[in-house]
Write an enzyme that holds these catalytic residues in place. Structure first.
Site, PDB file in Angstrom:
ATOM      1  CG  HIS A  70      -1.907  -1.094   1.239  1.00  0.00           C
ATOM      2  ND1 HIS A  70      -2.952  -1.120   2.132  1.00  0.00           N
ATOM      3  CD2 HIS A  70      -2.056  -2.203   0.458  1.00  0.00           C
ATOM      4  CE1 HIS A  70      -3.690  -2.187   1.912  1.00  0.00           C
ATOM      5  NE2 HIS A  70      -3.161  -2.866   0.896  1.00  0.00           N
ATOM      6  CD  GLU A 122      -2.034   4.465   3.055  1.00  0.00           C
ATOM      7  OE1 GLU A 122      -3.126   5.056   3.009  1.00  0.00           O
ATOM      8  OE2 GLU A 122      -1.801   3.434   2.398  1.00  0.00           O
ATOM      9  CB  CYS A 156      -6.286  -0.644   5.431  1.00  0.00           C
ATOM     10  SG  CYS A 156      -4.578  -1.231   5.271  1.00  0.00           S
ATOM     11  CB  CYS A 206      -1.801   1.469   6.314  1.00  0.00           C
ATOM     12  SG  CYS A 206      -1.549   0.754   4.671  1.00  0.00           S
TER      13      CYS A 206
END
Length: 157
Positions: free
Chosen positions: A56, A58, A86, A89
């Site tokens: 991701h 992040e 999420c 993260c």
């Protein structure tokens, strides 16, 4: 500029990173790290190109940050992201020492666009942490939503 205008300016950059991620064949998410008022790192989602479901924006950003900055510097940063982070993260941000997060698209909006997949509002997760984490968002919903339009498969009704 007031604090909200500054946040929105950095979020526009994160949303542009999400556009770039999508153009590269990845999921439309982008993030950046600000230290002392300036962007020091940027990252895009690379789930498809890295063939890594944990890549991701992040997590990619935090991985770079912990290799480049001291713990004290990381605690002073603000992480800006095109979409509410999420659970995975959130955990990585927290354990790395990030204590300020600003996001554009909310998890509820993402669910409406992409369907639900283990999406928990980040405030709920950060609220259970030992150290307080400042969370601002959602902001710039229309701009943040636009980069997702047409990307996710249509949900059956």
């Amino acid at each position: 500029m007031n604090a909200e205008d500054i946040d929105k300016s950095f979020l526009k950059h994160a949303i542009e990173l999400a556009r770039q991620a999508r153009a590269a064949g990845n999921h439309p998410f982008g993030a950046l790290l600000v230290l002392d008022g300036r962007v020091v790192l940027t990252a895009r989602n690379t789930v498809a190109t890295d063939r890594d479901p944990t890549a991701h924006a992040e997590t990619n950003l935090v991985t770079s940050a912990i290799r480049q900055f001291s713990s004290d510097q990381i605690r002073r940063t603000v992480l800006y992201t095109s979409c509410e982070p999420c659970a995975m993260c959130v955990g990585k941000m927290y354990w790395a020492g990030i204590r300020s997060v600003v996001y554009a698209l909310s998890v509820e909006e993402l669910t409406a666009l992409a369907g639900g997949r283990f999406l928990i509002p980040c405030r709920e997760l950060f609220a259970r942490a030992a150290d307080p984490v400042r969370v601002v968002g959602p902001l710039l919903l229309d701009e943040a939503r636009e980069v997702h339009l047409g990307f996710w498969p249509s949900k059956s009704t």
